[in-house]
Design an enzyme around this catalytic site. Sequence first.
Site, PDB file in Angstrom:
ATOM      1  N   SER A  84      36.560  32.977  41.840  1.00 37.41           N
ATOM      2  CA  SER A  84      37.694  32.584  40.989  1.00 37.41           C
ATOM      3  C   SER A  84      38.508  33.773  40.491  1.00 37.41           C
ATOM      4  CB  SER A  84      37.176  31.776  39.803  1.00 37.41           C
ATOM      5  OG  SER A  84      36.152  32.488  39.152  1.00 37.41           O
ATOM      6  N   THR A 191      38.457  32.121  35.372  1.00 37.43           N
ATOM      7  CA  THR A 191      39.176  33.331  34.972  1.00 37.43           C
ATOM      8  C   THR A 191      38.315  34.244  34.115  1.00 37.43           C
ATOM      9  OG1 THR A 191      41.197  32.054  34.908  1.00 37.43           O
ATOM     10  CG2 THR A 191      41.160  34.050  33.569  1.00 37.43           C
ATOM     11  N   THR A 209      42.727  36.303  37.511  1.00 37.49           N
ATOM     12  CA  THR A 209      42.212  35.073  38.120  1.00 37.49           C
ATOM     13  C   THR A 209      42.834  34.831  39.490  1.00 37.49           C
ATOM     14  OG1 THR A 209      41.891  32.710  37.688  1.00 37.49           O
ATOM     15  CG2 THR A 209      44.042  33.598  37.135  1.00 37.49           C
ATOM     16  N   ARG A 219      51.940  27.818  42.969  1.00 36.51           N
ATOM     17  CA  ARG A 219      51.561  27.516  41.581  1.00 36.51           C
ATOM     18  C   ARG A 219      51.186  28.788  40.823  1.00 36.51           C
ATOM     19  NH1 ARG A 219      46.738  28.081  38.169  1.00 36.51           N
ATOM     20  NH2 ARG A 219      46.745  26.372  36.679  1.00 36.51           N
ATOM     21  N   THR A 242      40.755  30.261  29.291  1.00 36.59           N
ATOM     22  CA  THR A 242      40.278  29.908  30.625  1.00 36.59           C
ATOM     23  C   THR A 242      40.325  28.393  30.750  1.00 36.59           C
ATOM     24  OG1 THR A 242      38.420  30.058  32.170  1.00 36.59           O
ATOM     25  CG2 THR A 242      37.856  29.891  29.852  1.00 36.59           C
ATOM     26  N   GLY A 243      40.307  27.925  31.991  1.00 36.43           N
ATOM     27  CA  GLY A 243      40.334  26.480  32.215  1.00 36.43           C
ATOM     28  C   GLY A 243      41.670  26.050  32.791  1.00 36.43           C
TER      29      GLY A 243
HETATM   30  N1  ASP Z   1      43.255  29.334  33.685  1.00 38.18           N
HETATM   31  C1  ASP Z   1      43.238  29.530  35.101  1.00 38.18           C
HETATM   32  C2  ASP Z   1      44.430  28.914  35.725  1.00 38.18           C
HETATM   33  O1  ASP Z   1      44.837  27.838  35.328  1.00 38.18           O
HETATM   34  C3  ASP Z   1      42.057  28.966  35.802  1.00 38.18           C
HETATM   35  C4  ASP Z   1      40.707  29.182  35.245  1.00 38.18           C
HETATM   36  O2  ASP Z   1      40.481  29.676  34.156  1.00 38.18           O
HETATM   37  O3  ASP Z   1      39.809  28.815  35.973  1.00 38.18           O
HETATM   38  O4  ASP Z   1      44.952  29.471  36.664  1.00 38.18           O
END
Ligand code: ASP
Length: 329
Positions: A84, A191, A209, A219, A242-243
């Site tokens: 990731s 991330t 990330t 994107r 993150t997320g």
């Molecule tokens: N926040 C990151 C994104 O949306 C992804 C992640 O944290 O896994 O690109």
Amino acid sequence: MNRRKFIEKTSAAGLLGLIGSHLKLDAAPAFNPGKKALPVIISTWSHGIPANKEAMKVLNSGGNVLDAAEKGVMVVEADPGNHSVGIGGLPDRDGYVTLDASIIGPDGNAGSVCFLQNIVHPVSVARLVMEKTPHVILAGEGALQFAVESGFKEQNLLTPEAEKFWKEWLKKSDYDPVINWENEPNKYHDTIGLLAVDKDGDIAGACTTSGLAFKMHGRVGDSPIIGAGLYVDNDVGGATATGMGELVLKTLGSFLVVELMRNGRSPQQACEEAVMRIVKKDPESKKRQVGYIAVNKNGETGAFSLQPGFNYAVYQDGENRMIDSKSHY
Ligand code: ASP
């Protein structure tokens, strides 16, 4: 089980060799996130352990807090076993690994790159954008051109393992981001966002990330957007996310956390309020993950997430340990 914790004493053997394989998690004494002690390094997920370790090494050897933040996350970018961040990151739905990264220093200067391909260390390109250009964000081809002109080597980031995951995904091509990649044994974490505060209370942050796996080509997530995936104000503190980036972007989450701290909230209260903003505004919040971590100038830390399963690493008082975040759902 869910409350697995990991402690690494400063003297313990290096963990770098464990990145990308299964970390051994041991029981740890309770951690007090309200504790104020400097220096402190805090970062997202268990890849935060080796990142924190590197960042603290930089501080301990007299390096500045910006170097600490950059060098810390570079450890994770360089790990092909991590799917990731950086090399080995899972590609978009068309098979391209596209990276987002940002960095902010104690002077309030910031730089970022988004939709960058073929460069293992996007955070270092972000730092050069900050230091060597009149701009804050460079994207795609332009970011790559700048990186190459600055001496970065181009390299294929799609590892055979990541390609295999992508080909499996292609069979169904079902885009539905999974909560907590860390529960997916082969995918290994999201991330890395890292915040460093040195002994004088100066703060820097870095976030890097490969974004959501199998995203649409083109994107861009929250991580390279200053104030969304990362924010630092040296008068107050720092926050990183993150997320599901879309939920963070729509609430400018990290900026919100720092502004809440500016208005008197503790890092913990600020993270909780920022997560609740998402809950209030976005029905998607029920089925997605977002996690925030924050630190203030005194070295007090906090974290909160939408869903259970988010954890983070804190290096403070000579101990580098994993903490399970509290969550709304
Ligand atoms: N926040 C990151 C994104 O949306 C992804 C992640 O944290 O896994 O690109």
